[in-house]
Design a protein around this motif. Structure first.
Motif, PDB file in Angstrom:
ATOM      1  N   ARG A  19       0.828  -1.201   0.000  1.00  0.00           N
ATOM      2  CA  ARG A  19       0.000   0.000   0.000  1.00  0.00           C
ATOM      3  C   ARG A  19       0.862   1.251   0.000  1.00  0.00           C
ATOM      4  NH1 ARG A  19      -4.654  -1.908  -1.855  1.00  0.00           N
ATOM      5  NH2 ARG A  19      -5.460  -3.633  -0.613  1.00  0.00           N
ATOM      6  N   TYR A  20       0.314   2.307  -0.633  1.00  0.00           N
ATOM      7  CA  TYR A  20       1.064   3.562  -0.714  1.00  0.00           C
ATOM      8  C   TYR A  20       0.831   4.477   0.479  1.00  0.00           C
ATOM      9  CZ  TYR A  20       2.136   2.502  -5.613  1.00  0.00           C
ATOM     10  OH  TYR A  20       2.609   1.919  -6.759  1.00  0.00           O
ATOM     11  N   TRP A  21      -0.173   4.176   1.280  1.00  0.00           N
ATOM     12  CA  TRP A  21      -0.433   5.088   2.391  1.00  0.00           C
ATOM     13  C   TRP A  21       0.641   4.970   3.457  1.00  0.00           C
ATOM     14  CZ3 TRP A  21      -4.642   1.272   1.985  1.00  0.00           C
ATOM     15  CH2 TRP A  21      -4.595   0.254   2.948  1.00  0.00           C
ATOM     16  N   GLY A  22       0.631   5.933   4.380  1.00  0.00           N
ATOM     17  CA  GLY A  22       1.665   5.994   5.404  1.00  0.00           C
ATOM     18  C   GLY A  22       1.122   5.904   6.808  1.00  0.00           C
ATOM     19  N   ILE A  74       5.057  14.890  -8.184  1.00  0.00           N
ATOM     20  CA  ILE A  74       3.747  14.979  -7.529  1.00  0.00           C
ATOM     21  C   ILE A  74       2.637  15.007  -8.574  1.00  0.00           C
ATOM     22  CG2 ILE A  74       2.255  16.396  -6.070  1.00  0.00           C
ATOM     23  CD1 ILE A  74       4.833  17.367  -4.654  1.00  0.00           C
ATOM     24  N   VAL A  75       2.851  15.774  -9.633  1.00  0.00           N
ATOM     25  CA  VAL A  75       1.846  15.875 -10.696  1.00  0.00           C
ATOM     26  C   VAL A  75       1.581  14.507 -11.321  1.00  0.00           C
ATOM     27  CG1 VAL A  75       1.441  16.768 -13.029  1.00  0.00           C
ATOM     28  CG2 VAL A  75       2.218  18.307 -11.230  1.00  0.00           C
ATOM     29  N   LYS A  76       2.634  13.737 -11.554  1.00  0.00           N
ATOM     30  CA  LYS A  76       2.466  12.414 -12.158  1.00  0.00           C
ATOM     31  C   LYS A  76       1.699  11.475 -11.220  1.00  0.00           C
ATOM     32  CE  LYS A  76       6.545  12.446 -15.184  1.00  0.00           C
ATOM     33  NZ  LYS A  76       7.870  11.828 -15.452  1.00  0.00           N
ATOM     34  N   ASN A 108      -1.822  12.903   0.779  1.00  0.00           N
ATOM     35  CA  ASN A 108      -0.417  13.324   0.800  1.00  0.00           C
ATOM     36  C   ASN A 108       0.518  12.121   0.823  1.00  0.00           C
ATOM     37  OD1 ASN A 108      -1.097  16.066   0.865  1.00  0.00           O
ATOM     38  ND2 ASN A 108      -1.154  16.121   3.108  1.00  0.00           N
ATOM     39  N   GLU A 109       0.197  11.134   1.656  1.00  0.00           N
ATOM     40  CA  GLU A 109       1.065   9.967   1.811  1.00  0.00           C
ATOM     41  C   GLU A 109       1.067   9.093   0.556  1.00  0.00           C
ATOM     42  OE1 GLU A 109       0.694   9.445   6.686  1.00  0.00           O
ATOM     43  OE2 GLU A 109      -0.581   8.249   5.356  1.00  0.00           O
ATOM     44  N   VAL A 110      -0.101   8.878  -0.010  1.00  0.00           N
ATOM     45  CA  VAL A 110      -0.181   8.048  -1.214  1.00  0.00           C
ATOM     46  C   VAL A 110       0.611   8.684  -2.356  1.00  0.00           C
ATOM     47  CG1 VAL A 110      -1.752   7.275  -3.051  1.00  0.00           C
ATOM     48  CG2 VAL A 110      -2.342   6.892  -0.646  1.00  0.00           C
ATOM     49  N   MET A 111       0.412   9.973  -2.555  1.00  0.00           N
ATOM     50  CA  MET A 111       1.106  10.635  -3.668  1.00  0.00           C
ATOM     51  C   MET A 111       2.589  10.791  -3.399  1.00  0.00           C
ATOM     52  SD  MET A 111      -1.791  13.278  -5.110  1.00  0.00           S
ATOM     53  CE  MET A 111      -3.210  13.093  -4.044  1.00  0.00           C
TER      54      MET A 111
END
Length: 463
Positions: A19-22, A74-76, A108-111
């Motif tokens: 997972r990408y979250w933090g 961040i944009v990507k 924020n965390e995922v990106m």
């Protein structure tokens, strides 16, 4: 499950490595095990966070607040969120902190982690892209979440509500024109009244829907003003002075809607009157659809012992015990949706009244209920259109039978013999089981030629 260690200001947290979250997202999962309603079930709010973070990064890069390479990463990552590719990485429930802080940090965390992965770094390292210092640059949850609320609601109005309700409206308008010459009994107080046409009856529903759509579109104008640039309390602390306006211009470019940074950021954080107004307009639309669906249910009642002046499609068996029974299920579904929308609006209205000082802390439940209303009204309108309204047909025999026995046609005699004499004719007909014509001729106040000239149902459907 393979895990990695993520850190926040409170310490270390183990997170599923897939997972990408933090850390802050993980804490929210653990601390708020409340209900089943999650924002990934309403992906519009996740998409809106992607639009927000993308535009914020672009604005910060333009203003020299972010290095170009960091902003590009961040944009990507944000673009993948916008496209729905990362929906599964937004697991949080609606009932969390009232500012939406955990959802903002989830974004924020995922990106941040997705950007780190794109750069070949180690997820959880916060390098080269930091969730707070970079993805959240110039922002606070207090201005980002309400900004995302407005973006999501505007997009869903245009994606879900307007086209589907308009489709129903257009079908009804076509039916109104098609049936404009079919004269039938009018009804007030659930009692017989003077004649109308079936086209006029359906046309009234069209006019109501037109009015309601106009009210929703009017309410939408208030949603174009965004909280972005207000940061924590409305002062804009830690944001570039031009950040709010520039970021809003990027949101407008991305969506095609005229978003701007609100002139008064304090109000934008502390109150959500535009959302309350939008919810109220959706409730009014729900009331209109309730009225229409109930009219259809009554007019199609029977088939032999009800009003039965229209027929509607027979979609499924209506009873587990009564063979051959068919029910007006689309009317039932639409009226249940209306009731649910009434409840959603009550929640939004109460939540909107709960702003204290510089912040309203009922944001997630407000946007959840508004988005729920939009989705339900759109889906139910489309289903009612396709499975009921498109198949409405008049039962000409039943309409004629009811019209012939309608004593309120006596109203046409008022101007010729007076109200009292006309009333006596109607009462006598009802008491003795006579037709109106028989009672009128028996009264001696009207002759055959006069009755034929004065009592013409079609002539009674206009001034």
């Amino acid at each position: 499950m393979s895990t990695r260690i993520e850190k926040d200001t409170m310490g270390d947290v183990a997170v599923d490595d897939s997972r990408y979250w933090g850390a802050q997202t993980q804490r929210s999962i653990q601390n708020f095990p409340i209900g089943q309603d999650r924002f990934k079930m309403l992906p519009s709010i996740v998409r809106a966070m992607g639009i927000l973070k993308k535009g914020a990064a672009q604005a910060n890069a333009d203003l020299g607040e972010l290095p170009a390479d960091i902003a590009e990463l961040i944009v990507k990552a944000a673009q993948e969120v916008i496209e729905g590719k990362l929906d599964d990485h937004f697991p949080l429930v609606v009932f969390q902190t009232g500012s939406g802080t955990q959802s903002n940090m989830n974004a924020n965390e995922v990106m941040s982690n997705r950007a780190i992965e794109m750069a070949g770094g180690t997820m959880g390292s916060k390098s080269p892209v930091h969730p707070n210092d970079h993805v959240n640059r110039g922002q606070s949850s207090n201005d980002t979440f309400p900004t995302a609320m407005h973006i999501a609601v505007v997009e869903e109005l245009h994606r879900q509500l307007y086209p589907k309700v308009q489709k129903l409206r257009d079908t009804l308008a076509q039916k109104s024109e098609e049936f404009k010459s079919i004269v039938k009994v009018g009804r007030t107080h659930l009692q017989d009244a003077t004649p109308i046409t079936l086209g006029q009856e359906i046309g009234a529903w069209v006019a109501q829907i037109d009015y309601c759509l106009g009210q929703v579109r009017h309410a939408e104008q208030g949603l174009y003003e965004l909280a972005i640039g207000g940061t924590a309390v409305g002062t804009g602390l830690n944001a570039h002075p031009k950040f709010g306006d520039l970021a809003a211009s990027y949101f407008a470019k991305e969506t095609g809607y005229p978003f701007v940074s609100a002139e008064n950021k304090f109000a934008a954080l502390a109150a959500h009157d535009a959302l309350v107004t939008t919810s109220a307009s959706l409730r009014t639309l729900a009331g209109t659809l309730m009225k229409m669906a109930n009219d259809v249910r009554w007019l199609a009642s029977g088939p032999r012992n009800g009003i039965g002046e229209i027929t509607i499609p027979e979609n499924e068996p209506g009873s587990s015990i009564m063979p051959g029974k068919v029910n007006p299920t689309q009317s039932e579904a639409l009226t249940m949706v209306a009731v649910q929308v009434f409840g959603c609006d009550a929640a939004v209205a109460f939540a909107g009244s709960q702003g204290n000082f510089q912040l309203n802390v009922f944001k997630p439940v407000m946007v959840h209920n508004v988005l729920t209303s939009i989705q339900l009204l759109g889906d139910a309108s489309e289903a009612f259109n396709d499975n009921c309204a498109a198949g409405i047909e008049p039962d000409l025999a039943k309409i004629g039978e009811n019209l012939d026995s309608n004593l309120m046609q006596v109203t046409a005699l008022n101007r010729h013999i007076g109200y009292d004499k006309a009333a006596a004719i109607a009462k006598n007909a009802h008491k003795k089981g006579l037709t109106l014509r028989e009672s009128a001729l028996a009264s001696g106040d009207v002759n055959e030629e006069e009755y034929a000239k004065w009592v013409v149902p079609l002539d009674m459907t206009h001034p």
